[in-house]
Design a protein around this motif. Structure first.
Motif, PDB file in Angstrom:
ATOM      1  N   LYS A 123       0.850  -1.206   0.000  1.00 19.14           N
ATOM      2  CA  LYS A 123       0.000   0.000   0.000  1.00 19.14           C
ATOM      3  C   LYS A 123       0.878   1.245   0.000  1.00 19.14           C
ATOM      4  N   CYS A 124       0.522   2.205  -0.834  1.00 21.01           N
ATOM      5  CA  CYS A 124       1.313   3.445  -0.888  1.00 21.01           C
ATOM      6  C   CYS A 124       0.414   4.604  -1.339  1.00 21.01           C
ATOM      7  N   ALA A 125       1.022   5.789  -1.371  1.00 23.62           N
ATOM      8  CA  ALA A 125       0.221   6.990  -1.691  1.00 23.62           C
ATOM      9  C   ALA A 125       0.850   7.772  -2.847  1.00 23.62           C
ATOM     10  N   GLY A 126       1.397   7.073  -3.824  1.00 21.14           N
ATOM     11  CA  GLY A 126       1.977   7.789  -4.971  1.00 21.14           C
ATOM     12  C   GLY A 126       2.356   6.822  -6.071  1.00 21.14           C
ATOM     13  N   VAL A 127       2.298   7.293  -7.317  1.00 21.97           N
ATOM     14  CA  VAL A 127       2.600   6.429  -8.467  1.00 21.97           C
ATOM     15  C   VAL A 127       4.044   5.930  -8.387  1.00 21.97           C
ATOM     16  N   ARG A 128       4.936   6.827  -7.988  1.00 21.47           N
ATOM     17  CA  ARG A 128       6.349   6.467  -7.902  1.00 21.47           C
ATOM     18  C   ARG A 128       6.564   5.243  -7.003  1.00 21.47           C
ATOM     19  N   TYR A 129       5.931   5.260  -5.834  1.00 18.05           N
ATOM     20  CA  TYR A 129       6.104   4.146  -4.890  1.00 18.05           C
ATOM     21  C   TYR A 129       5.408   2.879  -5.414  1.00 18.05           C
ATOM     22  N   ALA A 130       4.271   3.094  -6.089  1.00 22.37           N
ATOM     23  CA  ALA A 130       3.536   1.947  -6.646  1.00 22.37           C
ATOM     24  C   ALA A 130       4.395   1.248  -7.698  1.00 22.37           C
ATOM     25  N   LYS A 131       5.057   2.034  -8.539  1.00 21.56           N
ATOM     26  CA  LYS A 131       5.917   1.456  -9.581  1.00 21.56           C
ATOM     27  C   LYS A 131       7.072   0.693  -8.957  1.00 21.56           C
ATOM     28  N   LYS A 132       7.625   1.278  -7.921  1.00 21.80           N
ATOM     29  CA  LYS A 132       8.755   0.641  -7.231  1.00 21.80           C
ATOM     30  C   LYS A 132       8.313  -0.720  -6.658  1.00 21.80           C
ATOM     31  N   ALA A 133       7.150  -0.712  -5.972  1.00 21.21           N
ATOM     32  CA  ALA A 133       6.662  -1.964  -5.367  1.00 21.21           C
ATOM     33  C   ALA A 133       6.414  -3.015  -6.451  1.00 21.21           C
ATOM     34  N   ALA A 134       5.803  -2.593  -7.569  1.00 22.12           N
ATOM     35  CA  ALA A 134       5.530  -3.553  -8.650  1.00 22.12           C
ATOM     36  C   ALA A 134       6.843  -4.083  -9.222  1.00 22.12           C
ATOM     37  N   SER A 135       7.832  -3.205  -9.338  1.00 18.80           N
ATOM     38  CA  SER A 135       9.111  -3.661  -9.904  1.00 18.80           C
ATOM     39  C   SER A 135       9.816  -4.637  -8.959  1.00 18.80           C
ATOM     40  N   LEU A 136       9.502  -4.534  -7.675  1.00 25.08           N
ATOM     41  CA  LEU A 136      10.110  -5.450  -6.698  1.00 25.08           C
ATOM     42  C   LEU A 136       9.333  -6.771  -6.602  1.00 25.08           C
ATOM     43  N   GLY A 137       8.189  -6.836  -7.275  1.00 22.66           N
ATOM     44  CA  GLY A 137       7.457  -8.103  -7.300  1.00 22.66           C
ATOM     45  C   GLY A 137       6.148  -8.105  -6.535  1.00 22.66           C
ATOM     46  N   ALA A 138       5.609  -6.938  -6.187  1.00 19.38           N
ATOM     47  CA  ALA A 138       4.296  -6.930  -5.513  1.00 19.38           C
ATOM     48  C   ALA A 138       3.251  -7.569  -6.432  1.00 19.38           C
ATOM     49  N   ASP A 139       2.386  -8.390  -5.859  1.00 16.67           N
ATOM     50  CA  ASP A 139       1.356  -9.045  -6.662  1.00 16.67           C
ATOM     51  C   ASP A 139       0.164  -8.129  -6.882  1.00 16.67           C
ATOM     52  N   ILE A 140      -0.092  -7.264  -5.904  1.00 17.38           N
ATOM     53  CA  ILE A 140      -1.197  -6.301  -5.972  1.00 17.38           C
ATOM     54  C   ILE A 140      -0.678  -5.012  -5.343  1.00 17.38           C
ATOM     55  N   VAL A 141      -1.032  -3.871  -5.915  1.00 22.24           N
ATOM     56  CA  VAL A 141      -0.634  -2.603  -5.295  1.00 22.24           C
ATOM     57  C   VAL A 141      -1.901  -1.837  -4.913  1.00 22.24           C
ATOM     58  N   GLU A 142      -1.915  -1.340  -3.690  1.00 23.71           N
ATOM     59  CA  GLU A 142      -3.020  -0.478  -3.237  1.00 23.71           C
ATOM     60  C   GLU A 142      -2.515   0.961  -3.254  1.00 23.71           C
TER      61      GLU A 142
END
Ligand SMILES: Cc1cc2nc3c(=O)[nH]c(=O)nc-3n(C[C@H](O)[C@H](O)[C@H](O)COP(=O)(O)O)c2cc1C
Length: 321
Positions: A123-142
């Motif tokens: 879970k995050c509050a910005g596109v930048r952090y969401a992209k980072k989490a997805a690049s690290l392998g998050a299965d779902i981003v909130e």
């Protein structure tokens, strides 16, 4: 029935995540959310050490056979804890879905998640952090927009813009929150492309929510204008109810008081006291702008079913009315 990529991945009935809330998301509350067909999320941070967390997990597992998640809190803490020990205990106790949220990068837990086939939600509050989490392998981003109760991040982008911006930037499913208090909000974020809606504030005034009745009664009389942003000066921006405790935190920030004094004024222990004893000035409470759309205290099940009926009706009748 509204099926989405996320309801299928997690095996939940409704595309709703019940936001993890410190000093509230105990086993009974998380189980009430899961039993109502949403994703209940246990707040592991309250247990601080593996043994009490294991006990809480046993309690939760006895209360529901539905899918649930456990939150790993990566926000700065007055008394830091060894998160890695908690994560290991979760995995040993059979937890299948883990949500991370907060400022610290989740990097060091990811090998454990991947090795153990954990569904990892960040879970995050910005596109930048969401992209980072997805690049690290998050299965779902909130993602949570500026309206939300709790941490708002530093970009102040509302849910209606942040949701599609995040969806455009990611390959993985996105769940959106911030200001969702009813079926209209759920239908809106699904229309924006989210695969589920994240709801926190609305759940505060439910029968199962373990906060004092005084507080529930006060909150149902609170308007969309009665929240405020605190702790921006400490880079830990939070949207909270604009009560005396929040006013004190802002005063301390404006007068450039010592950081520890500000953190102490906003301490979770004071909030816990307010939740337990009902003194409405005792501490701060995270509250989103959606509080102004809330007028009753139903059970979690009644609420989730009402919200989903409303969302379904809207989706089916959007062009007919
Ligand atoms: C009282 C309260 C406590 C919360 N505590 C936490 C927390 O400890 N950790 C966290 O990641 N989010 C926390 N949140 C945020 C919720 O999990 C969720 O992201 C947010 O409430 C969604 O926005 P909404 O409040 O507008 O529905 C809290 C929210 C509330 C209302």
């Amino acid at each position: 029935m509204l099926k989405t990529k996320v309801t299928e991945m997690l095996g939940i009935k409704y595309p709703i995540f019940c936001g993890n809330m410190m000093n509230i998301s105990y086993p009974s509350f998380a189980a009430a959310c899961s039993n109502a067909g949403a994703l209940g999320i246990l707040a592991s941070v309250m247990y601080r050490k593996p043994e009490p967390l294991r006990e809480a997990l046993h309690e939760l597992q006895a209360l529901t056979d539905k899918a649930y998640a456990v939150n790993v809190n990566l926000f700065p803490m007055l008394r830091p804890i060894r998160q890695i020990d908690l994560v290991k205990a979760m995995i040993e106790e059979g937890v299948k879905i883990i949500e991370t949220s907060g400022h610290e990068a989740p990097d060091k837990y990811i090998p454990l998640f991947k090795k153990n086939d954990i569904i990892w939600i960040h879970k995050c509050a910005g596109v930048r952090y969401a992209k980072k989490a997805a690049s690290l392998g998050a299965d779902i981003v909130e993602v949570v927009g500026w309206e939300n109760g709790g941490a708002t991040g530093r970009y102040d982008i509302g849910t209606i813009v942040l949701t599609p911006a995040t969806i455009d930037a990611l390959e993985v499913p996105v769940v959106a929150g911030g200001g969702i208090s009813d079926g209209r909000g759920v239908a809106a974020v699904l229309a924006l492309g989210a695969q589920a809606a994240l709801i926190g504030t609305r759940l505060l005034t439910t029968q199962e929510c373990p906060i004092h009745d005084n507080l529930k009664k006060a909150l149902i009389n609170t308007s969309i204008y009665d929240t405020t942003i605190i702790m921006r000066s400490l880079n830990a921006t939070h949207r909270v109810w604009d009560n005396d405790a929040a006013k004190l935190v802002l005063e301390l920030e404006n007068s450039k008081s010592d950081q520890m004094e500000i953190f102490n004024a906003a301490a979770g222990a004071k909030s816990k006291l307010m939740y337990e004893q009902g003194d409405l000035s005792a501490g701060i409470i995270s509250v989103g702008q959606g509080i102004g759309l809330i007028h009753d205290i139903p059970s979690v099940k009644e609420l989730i079913e009402r919200i989903m009926k409303e969302a379904n009706d809207i989706i089916q009748n959007l062009y007919n009315s």
